[in-house]
Design a protein around this motif. Structure first.
Motif, PDB file in Angstrom:
ATOM      1  N   PRO A  76       0.807  -1.245   0.000  1.00  0.00           N
ATOM      2  CA  PRO A  76       0.000   0.000   0.000  1.00  0.00           C
ATOM      3  C   PRO A  76       0.832   1.283   0.000  1.00  0.00           C
ATOM      4  O   PRO A  76       0.489   2.240  -0.708  1.00  0.00           O
ATOM      5  CB  PRO A  76      -0.835  -0.093   1.275  1.00  0.00           C
ATOM      6  N   GLU A  77       1.931   1.322   0.751  1.00  0.00           N
ATOM      7  CA  GLU A  77       2.703   2.574   0.835  1.00  0.00           C
ATOM      8  C   GLU A  77       3.275   2.950  -0.532  1.00  0.00           C
ATOM      9  O   GLU A  77       3.275   4.115  -0.919  1.00  0.00           O
ATOM     10  CB  GLU A  77       3.847   2.444   1.856  1.00  0.00           C
ATOM     11  N   VAL A  78       3.800   1.909  -1.223  1.00  0.00           N
ATOM     12  CA  VAL A  78       4.427   2.180  -2.511  1.00  0.00           C
ATOM     13  C   VAL A  78       3.375   2.645  -3.522  1.00  0.00           C
ATOM     14  O   VAL A  78       3.622   3.546  -4.324  1.00  0.00           O
ATOM     15  CB  VAL A  78       5.142   0.897  -3.025  1.00  0.00           C
ATOM     16  N   GLN A  79       2.209   2.044  -3.445  1.00  0.00           N
ATOM     17  CA  GLN A  79       1.168   2.365  -4.445  1.00  0.00           C
ATOM     18  C   GLN A  79       0.247   3.505  -3.992  1.00  0.00           C
ATOM     19  O   GLN A  79      -0.827   3.701  -4.565  1.00  0.00           O
ATOM     20  CB  GLN A  79       0.328   1.115  -4.722  1.00  0.00           C
ATOM     21  N   GLU A  80       0.665   4.198  -2.972  1.00  0.00           N
ATOM     22  CA  GLU A  80      -0.075   5.350  -2.434  1.00  0.00           C
ATOM     23  C   GLU A  80      -1.503   4.971  -2.066  1.00  0.00           C
ATOM     24  O   GLU A  80      -2.479   5.652  -2.406  1.00  0.00           O
ATOM     25  CB  GLU A  80      -0.078   6.515  -3.440  1.00  0.00           C
ATOM     26  N   ARG A  81      -1.536   3.825  -1.334  1.00  0.00           N
ATOM     27  CA  ARG A  81      -2.850   3.350  -0.895  1.00  0.00           C
ATOM     28  C   ARG A  81      -2.879   3.245   0.617  1.00  0.00           C
ATOM     29  O   ARG A  81      -1.840   3.321   1.282  1.00  0.00           O
ATOM     30  CB  ARG A  81      -3.135   1.987  -1.510  1.00  0.00           C
ATOM     31  N   ASP A 102       0.913  12.099   0.368  1.00  0.00           N
ATOM     32  CA  ASP A 102      -0.342  12.775   0.041  1.00  0.00           C
ATOM     33  C   ASP A 102      -1.296  12.792   1.239  1.00  0.00           C
ATOM     34  O   ASP A 102      -2.173  13.648   1.331  1.00  0.00           O
ATOM     35  CB  ASP A 102      -1.046  12.069  -1.136  1.00  0.00           C
ATOM     36  N   PHE A 103      -1.177  11.849   2.128  1.00  0.00           N
ATOM     37  CA  PHE A 103      -2.016  11.817   3.353  1.00  0.00           C
ATOM     38  C   PHE A 103      -1.196  11.163   4.475  1.00  0.00           C
ATOM     39  O   PHE A 103      -0.169  10.536   4.237  1.00  0.00           O
ATOM     40  CB  PHE A 103      -3.320  11.044   3.108  1.00  0.00           C
ATOM     41  N   HIS A 104      -1.692  11.372   5.741  1.00  0.00           N
ATOM     42  CA  HIS A 104      -1.040  10.736   6.900  1.00  0.00           C
ATOM     43  C   HIS A 104      -1.928   9.608   7.366  1.00  0.00           C
ATOM     44  O   HIS A 104      -3.085   9.827   7.748  1.00  0.00           O
ATOM     45  CB  HIS A 104      -0.874  11.751   8.030  1.00  0.00           C
ATOM     46  N   ALA A 105      -1.369   8.382   7.337  1.00  0.00           N
ATOM     47  CA  ALA A 105      -2.171   7.206   7.672  1.00  0.00           C
ATOM     48  C   ALA A 105      -2.739   7.297   9.090  1.00  0.00           C
ATOM     49  O   ALA A 105      -3.889   6.918   9.336  1.00  0.00           O
ATOM     50  CB  ALA A 105      -1.302   5.955   7.529  1.00  0.00           C
ATOM     51  N   ALA A 106      -1.959   7.867  10.030  1.00  0.00           N
ATOM     52  CA  ALA A 106      -2.404   7.920  11.421  1.00  0.00           C
ATOM     53  C   ALA A 106      -3.576   8.877  11.603  1.00  0.00           C
ATOM     54  O   ALA A 106      -4.349   8.751  12.556  1.00  0.00           O
ATOM     55  CB  ALA A 106      -1.235   8.363  12.304  1.00  0.00           C
ATOM     56  N   ASP A 107      -3.703   9.876  10.654  1.00  0.00           N
ATOM     57  CA  ASP A 107      -4.762  10.899  10.820  1.00  0.00           C
ATOM     58  C   ASP A 107      -6.109  10.495  10.204  1.00  0.00           C
ATOM     59  O   ASP A 107      -7.090  11.213  10.328  1.00  0.00           O
ATOM     60  CB  ASP A 107      -4.336  12.220  10.163  1.00  0.00           C
ATOM     61  N   HIS A 122     -11.372  12.287   2.331  1.00  0.00           N
ATOM     62  CA  HIS A 122     -10.766  12.907   3.527  1.00  0.00           C
ATOM     63  C   HIS A 122      -9.502  13.575   3.043  1.00  0.00           C
ATOM     64  O   HIS A 122      -8.494  12.908   2.830  1.00  0.00           O
ATOM     65  CB  HIS A 122     -10.444  11.846   4.583  1.00  0.00           C
ATOM     66  N   GLY A 123      -9.558  14.869   2.814  1.00  0.00           N
ATOM     67  CA  GLY A 123      -8.403  15.568   2.245  1.00  0.00           C
ATOM     68  C   GLY A 123      -8.079  15.007   0.885  1.00  0.00           C
ATOM     69  O   GLY A 123      -8.940  15.005   0.001  1.00  0.00           O
ATOM     70  N   ASN A 124      -6.850  14.447   0.759  1.00  0.00           N
ATOM     71  CA  ASN A 124      -6.447  13.897  -0.538  1.00  0.00           C
ATOM     72  C   ASN A 124      -6.763  12.402  -0.654  1.00  0.00           C
ATOM     73  O   ASN A 124      -6.355  11.770  -1.614  1.00  0.00           O
ATOM     74  CB  ASN A 124      -4.937  14.078  -0.746  1.00  0.00           C
ATOM     75  N   LEU A 125      -7.441  11.866   0.372  1.00  0.00           N
ATOM     76  CA  LEU A 125      -7.660  10.413   0.391  1.00  0.00           C
ATOM     77  C   LEU A 125      -9.128  10.079   0.116  1.00  0.00           C
ATOM     78  O   LEU A 125     -10.026  10.587   0.781  1.00  0.00           O
ATOM     79  CB  LEU A 125      -7.266   9.872   1.778  1.00  0.00           C
ATOM     80  N   LEU A 126      -9.303   9.163  -0.889  1.00  0.00           N
ATOM     81  CA  LEU A 126     -10.662   8.666  -1.132  1.00  0.00           C
ATOM     82  C   LEU A 126     -10.751   7.348  -0.374  1.00  0.00           C
ATOM     83  O   LEU A 126      -9.997   6.412  -0.657  1.00  0.00           O
ATOM     84  CB  LEU A 126     -10.902   8.465  -2.634  1.00  0.00           C
ATOM     85  N   THR A 138     -17.766  -8.491  14.285  1.00  0.00           N
ATOM     86  CA  THR A 138     -17.825  -7.613  13.110  1.00  0.00           C
ATOM     87  C   THR A 138     -16.498  -6.883  12.948  1.00  0.00           C
ATOM     88  O   THR A 138     -15.969  -6.328  13.912  1.00  0.00           O
ATOM     89  CB  THR A 138     -18.961  -6.594  13.262  1.00  0.00           C
ATOM     90  N   TYR A 139     -15.967  -6.884  11.716  1.00  0.00           N
ATOM     91  CA  TYR A 139     -14.707  -6.212  11.402  1.00  0.00           C
ATOM     92  C   TYR A 139     -15.004  -5.109  10.377  1.00  0.00           C
ATOM     93  O   TYR A 139     -15.920  -5.254   9.563  1.00  0.00           O
ATOM     94  CB  TYR A 139     -13.707  -7.199  10.798  1.00  0.00           C
ATOM     95  N   VAL A 140     -14.224  -4.056  10.452  1.00  0.00           N
ATOM     96  CA  VAL A 140     -14.379  -2.972   9.464  1.00  0.00           C
ATOM     97  C   VAL A 140     -13.076  -2.870   8.677  1.00  0.00           C
ATOM     98  O   VAL A 140     -12.004  -2.832   9.275  1.00  0.00           O
ATOM     99  CB  VAL A 140     -14.676  -1.626  10.150  1.00  0.00           C
ATOM    100  N   ILE A 141     -13.188  -2.869   7.361  1.00  0.00           N
ATOM    101  CA  ILE A 141     -11.990  -2.685   6.526  1.00  0.00           C
ATOM    102  C   ILE A 141     -12.087  -1.349   5.814  1.00  0.00           C
ATOM    103  O   ILE A 141     -13.092  -1.060   5.149  1.00  0.00           O
ATOM    104  CB  ILE A 141     -11.854  -3.825   5.495  1.00  0.00           C
ATOM    105  N   ASP A 142     -11.057  -0.477   5.978  1.00  0.00           N
ATOM    106  CA  ASP A 142     -10.973   0.805   5.262  1.00  0.00           C
ATOM    107  C   ASP A 142      -9.930   0.634   4.168  1.00  0.00           C
ATOM    108  O   ASP A 142      -8.801   0.253   4.448  1.00  0.00           O
ATOM    109  CB  ASP A 142     -10.501   1.937   6.190  1.00  0.00           C
ATOM    110  N   SER A 143     -10.355   0.924   2.955  1.00  0.00           N
ATOM    111  CA  SER A 143      -9.402   0.835   1.853  1.00  0.00           C
ATOM    112  C   SER A 143      -9.402   2.196   1.147  1.00  0.00           C
ATOM    113  O   SER A 143     -10.460   2.678   0.741  1.00  0.00           O
ATOM    114  CB  SER A 143      -9.857  -0.277   0.909  1.00  0.00           C
ATOM    115  N   GLY A 144      -8.224   2.811   1.026  1.00  0.00           N
ATOM    116  CA  GLY A 144      -8.195   4.172   0.450  1.00  0.00           C
ATOM    117  C   GLY A 144      -7.154   4.324  -0.635  1.00  0.00           C
ATOM    118  O   GLY A 144      -6.281   3.482  -0.798  1.00  0.00           O
TER     119      GLY A 144
END
Ligand code: ADP
Length: 483
Positions: A76-81, A102-107, A122-126, A138-144
């Motif tokens: 993900p980091e390399v592909q800006e995901r 382009d974005f901060h993962a922690a934010d 969220h800012g530059n992140l879709l 129940t699990y939640v997966i965020d993919s950006g």
């Protein structure tokens, strides 16, 4: 603000239309691009979310094994995901900051577990967020994914369109102006020709060379109108010149006679003769003026009261009776062929004037010993009156002109009139919807034939229709008289 010339005006509105169309095109292109890219990225993220969930099955309770597996598979980091797996508030896996920052993962905010998959910026992140449930909960997966690239392309597209469209617009305006000027050049030429048109040179016409068909049709119509105006103007000119000439002769004679009578003392007999001559000329003068008035009034008011039924046969008999004395004096045999009633709709007095003029001419131009015959009748839907004499007749050239005002064949034939009689006859016939023609040969006689519409039913049956017809005929006569 709005230009006055036709060309500039058309180009102005054409450009206005292009600006509106160009602006709308730019707005919708940029908007659809954004919608399209966002939808495409969201679909991609949804597919990846499913893959992450499948990959992480059985490893959700072992985060140290899960992390390298996801990094190896998705980088993900390399592909800006961005990838994050969590259960409630507990984050089981989260990718790091992308290489482009382009974005901060922690934010990236931790949203509540959604009932339905959801995409948000969220800012530059879709970010695409979806809940999955298994026997452990129940699990939640965020993919950006970074949206910076899509935004950059969108901005560049808008810039290119914003620069390109005005250039296109300018080119279209210049081309439109040139084309319109070319198309309207014949109109400009026609305007200039129309401006320079005068009655001093009435044979000038509008040029039509190279004109577009509809403009050429307009030019042709205007040229035909000019022809008619030219003809009318020539007629009016000739008419006034002739009228002035005809009125001048009797006036000169009257003045001469009166001067003679008043200048020096003269014998009474001479003075009486001068006054009698002046009176005679005045009678002639008032005859001419009456005839001119008859001609000019024909079109204006005549049609309104010309609605009687007239029997031409009876009118012919009556006229012959009244005029027979004149014929007797000249030793001319005059007769009317017996005929049944021939009914026409019209003005009795005017129709009588037609007969009087024709019979009077026939007597006038027939030497002693000759004869004049009047015949009435009907054929088809036409009534006719024919006045035939055995008089001096006339040649074909004269026959064409005798119905013109002030025309007389020649004065050495003893002609006394002003040349208005037949013009009046013709105007009356035309006002009744009829016509007059002549057959003649020099020294053998003439036959004048008047044809009028036969009255089919008594007038009371259709008064309105008849009045309309007569009024229309009156209007046509007015045009004719003006000509
Ligand atoms: P005018 O009042 O001078 O007679 P008209 O208009 O009635 O004028 O006639 C025009 C000319 O037509 C006359 O000058 C005459 O030469 C010719 N004309 C008219 N009727 C006859 C006729 N029956 N026979 C020969 N010529 C005629």
């Amino acid at each position: 603000m709005i230009p006055r010339s036709v060309t500039s005006r058309l180009v102005f509105f054409y450009c206005l239309l292009l600006v509106a169309l160009g602006g709308t095109f730019l707005f919708f292109t940029v908007l659809s691009f954004e919608t399209y890219t966002r939808q495409a990225i969201t679909d991609n993220l949804a597919a990846r979310t499913d893959e992450v969930w499948n990959l992480s099955q059985g490893l959700l309770d072992q985060p140290d094994k899960l992390a390298p597996l996801i990094t190896r598979r998705f980088a993900p980091e390399v592909q800006e995901r961005f990838i994050r797996i969590r259960q409630g508030e507990t984050v089981l896996y989260r990718s790091g900051d992308p290489a482009s920052h382009d974005f901060h993962a922690a934010d990236v905010p931790l949203s509540a577990s959604p009932l339905h998959p959801r995409a948000s910026l969220h800012g530059n992140l879709l970010l695409y967020t979806r809940s999955f449930t298994n026997e452990d909960g129940t699990y939640v997966i965020d993919s950006g994914q970074s949206f910076v690239f899509a935004r950059t392309v969108q901005r560049r597209l808008a810039t290119s369109l914003a620069i390109g469209l005005p250039i296109l617009l300018l080119a279209a305006a210049i081309a439109g102006y040139i084309l319109m000027r070319r198309a309207l050049t014949p109109v400009e030429v026609m305007i200039n020709a129309a401006e320079s048109y005068t009655f001093h040179d009435p044979h000038n016409r509008l040029p039509l060379v190279g004109a577009e068909p509809r403009i050429e049709a307009l030019g042709l119509a205007l040229n035909r109108m000019l022809d008619r105006l030219d003809q009318a103007y020539t007629h009016v000119n000739r008419f006034s010149a002739d009228a002035a000439h005809e009125l001048r002769t009797p006036l000169t004679i009257i003045r001469g006679e009166l001067e003679l009578a008043t200048n020096q003392p003269r014998p009474r007999a001479e003075i009486e003769r001068a006054i009698s001559n002046a009176l005679e000329e005045m009678t002639r003068l008032s005859g001419i003026v009456d005839s001119l008035l008859t001609l000019s009034r024909m079109g204006s008011s005549w049609g309104k009261h010309a609605h009687a039924s007239v029997d031409l046969s009876e009118l012919a008999r009556e006229t012959i009776e009244q005029i027979s004395l004149l014929a007797e004096e000249k030793q001319i045999a005059i007769s009317v062929t017996p005929a049944p009633p021939v009914m026409v709709a019209g003005d009795r007095d005017r129709l009588k004037q037609v007969m009087v003029n024709l019979i009077d001419n026939a007597i006038k131009y027939t030497p002693a010993g000759g004869s004049v015959t009047v015949q009435t009748g009907a054929g088809g839907d036409t009534a006719f009156v024919a006045v035939e004499d055995t008089g001096i007749g006339m040649g074909p050239e004269q026959q064409d002109r005798i119905f013109d005002r002030f025309y007389r064949v020649s004065t050495d034939r003893g002609e006394e009139g002003a040349g208005l009689g037949l013009a009046i006859v013709k105007a009356i016939c035309q006002a009744h919807g009829g016509s007059i023609s002549v057959r003649s040969a020099p020294k053998r006689g003439s036959c004048f034939r008047v044809e009028l519409p036969l009255q089919a039913a008594p007038l009371a049956g259709a008064p309105d229709a008849l009045e309309n017809r007569i009024a229309a005929a009156g209007a046509a006569a007015a045009t004719q008289v003006q000509n």
